[in-house]
Design a protein around this motif. Structure first.
Motif, short mmCIF file in Angstrom:
data_model
loop_
_atom_site.label_atom_id
_atom_site.label_comp_id
_atom_site.label_asym_id
_atom_site.label_seq_id
_atom_site.Cartn_x
_atom_site.Cartn_y
_atom_site.Cartn_z
N LYS A 179 0.60 -1.27 -0.13
CA LYS A 179 -0.05 0.09 0.02
C LYS A 179 0.92 1.23 -0.06
CE LYS A 179 -3.98 -2.05 0.04
NZ LYS A 179 -5.07 -1.78 -1.22
N GLN A 195 1.82 1.60 -3.63
CA GLN A 195 0.89 2.14 -4.34
C GLN A 195 0.62 3.63 -4.12
OE1 GLN A 195 -2.44 -0.21 -3.42
NE2 GLN A 195 -2.12 -1.21 -5.30
N TYR A 196 0.60 4.13 -2.66
CA TYR A 196 0.42 5.71 -2.53
C TYR A 196 1.78 6.42 -3.17
CZ TYR A 196 0.35 9.98 0.05
OH TYR A 196 0.44 11.27 0.50
N ASP A 245 1.29 6.69 -6.88
CA ASP A 245 0.11 7.77 -7.22
C ASP A 245 0.97 9.26 -7.12
OD1 ASP A 245 -1.57 5.60 -7.68
OD2 ASP A 245 -2.40 5.96 -5.80
N VAL A 246 1.34 9.45 -5.93
CA VAL A 246 2.02 10.85 -5.75
C VAL A 246 3.15 11.09 -6.66
CG1 VAL A 246 3.27 12.09 -4.12
CG2 VAL A 246 1.45 10.73 -3.10
#
Length: 408
Positions: free
Chosen positions: A327, A330-331, A334-335
């Motif tokens: 996770k 994934q974050y 995205d950032v």
């Protein structure tokens, strides 16, 4: 001396079965969760049921890239946990076998799965994702043959409204038909019929014939009285809406192959936003694959419970660590795709932190006498469990009543 000994074959059997079982279980749970949502989506769009299984097949590479690392780690963890709880591990250590030597076969399995996962995330998953989006587009646009819902009005080309009361013979025979047609001149036809069926035209695939039987037509035209016509059979031509061709592959960074991401991410002529998203996705895929090389060490570090204990806390901690790390990636992806952080720092930074923690945990178990990777957590958990058992035992016995001697 044989490179693969009887001990290695024994460890291979211990690792293989739980690894395959967990892999199938994790993939099945992901597929079932997605299947329920796809069935609801396809039913809402009125598409054929078979498209659900085609869409699920295109989601399998994405689910496999998640299930393979989890199955690998838990397979190794459960194998070494069995060795530890049965005291076989103590015997192996007593005859001079190190944890590094016992990890020979698990690392052979790991290298094979790393290659497989690299092929999946680098090449197979982008293609499958594109085909999934294509099926999704065709389903929404009606290219897959959207069905007419019984008891509801269905709009065709914005000027035709159709309602069916009953469907028989798998939709080939329609009963209780009402249709309303309008043209640019304001003329409106209201048609009702007892039954009907759709017929295809070989010469003109963009038009279908709706053959109606035993009904009537009410013709309304501005400035003229209404006309009512009764018919035994009437053929109503319906032009199918034009369906645009689906876009070419590459509309999203997840649809690019690894060489394509390299080309786009480090192309100075490409837009800044596209370069950032391509670099972020490339590093995200690579860090997810390279992380698998640390999983055998994590599995061994968390597999060994304290002496005279069968605690399964390490199993729970391992799942939490792997899922939390995924996770975080994934974050960070995205950032980094938005250009807010450097993709190398945002994705490889957590990897080195995660790797340092795993190496420290493995060092504690393998090279420190009596060392435990999560010994403090095992101690705290044991105290909490004992406290809860004590409270439950006290509540089960009930309050302590005073004796006659106490009352005097």
């Amino acid at each position: 001396m044989k490179f693969i000994s009887a001990l290695d074959r024994y460890i291979f059997r211990l690792v293989l079965m739980p690894m395959l079982g967990i892999f199938l279980l994790a993939a099945s749970l992901l597929v079932l969760d997605k299947m329920l949502r796809l069935f609801d989506f396809v039913a809402t769009e009125g598409g054929p049921v078979g498209v659900v299984f085609k869409m699920l097949a295109n989601m399998l590479p994405e689910y496999a890239s998640l299930a393979i690392p989890l199955g690998l780690m838990l397979g190794i963890l459960l194998a070494f946990r069995k060795l530890a709880t049965s005291s076989e591990l103590d015997v192996m250590r007593a005859v001079g076998l190190s944890y590094t030597r016992m990890l020979r076969v698990p690392y052979i399995i790991t290298f094979v799965l790393v290659v497989c996962n690299f092929a999946i995330v680098g090449y197979l998953q982008p293609l499958a994702r594109y085909y999934y989006e294509e099926l999704n587009y065709e389903l929404k646009s009606g290219a897959l043959g959207a069905s007419i819902k019984v008891g509801e009005f269905t709009a065709l080309k914005d000027r035709i409204a159709l309602r069916i009361d009953e469907s028989q013979d798998d939709g080939r025979k329609l009963m209780g038909i009402f249709a309303r047609l309008a043209n640019d001149k304001g003329q409106v036809l209201s048609i009702s019929a007892r039954e009907g069926r759709f017929l295809a035209l070989k010469d003109n695939p963009d038009t279908i014939i709706f053959r109606l039987e035993k009904g009537q037509i009410i013709q309304d035209q501005p400035g003229s009285p209404s006309r009512v016509l009764t018919f035994t059979r009437h053929d109503l031509p319906i032009e199918l809406p034009a369906i645009e061709k689906f876009r070419e592959r590459g509309g999203q960074e997840r649809e690019y192959l690894l060489p394509e991401l390299l080309k786009l991410g480090w192309n100075k002529d490409a837009p800044t936003a596209e370069r950032a998203s391509s670099q972020a996705n490339f590093n995200y895929r690579m860090v997810e694959v390279v992380m698998m090389l640390l999983l055998p060490l994590l599995g061994v570090a968390l597999a060994i419970p304290p002496k005279r204990s069968t605690s399964a806390l390490g199993l729970f901690v391992s799942i939490v660590m792997v899922v939390a790390y995924h996770k975080v990636n994934q974050y960070a992806n995205d950032v980094a795709s938005l250009g807010r952080i450097n993709p190398i720092l945002g994705l490889w930074g957590p990897f080195f932190v995660f790797g340092a923690i795993i190496l420290w945990m493995y060092w504690r178990v393998a090279y420190v006498p009596g060392g435990q990777a999560i010994g403090w957590l095992e101690t705290a958990s044991d105290k909490i469990v004992k406290r809860i058992k004590s409270l439950l035992r006290r509540n089960r016995r009930g309050p302590i009543l005073p004796t006659p001697a106490d009352q005097t």
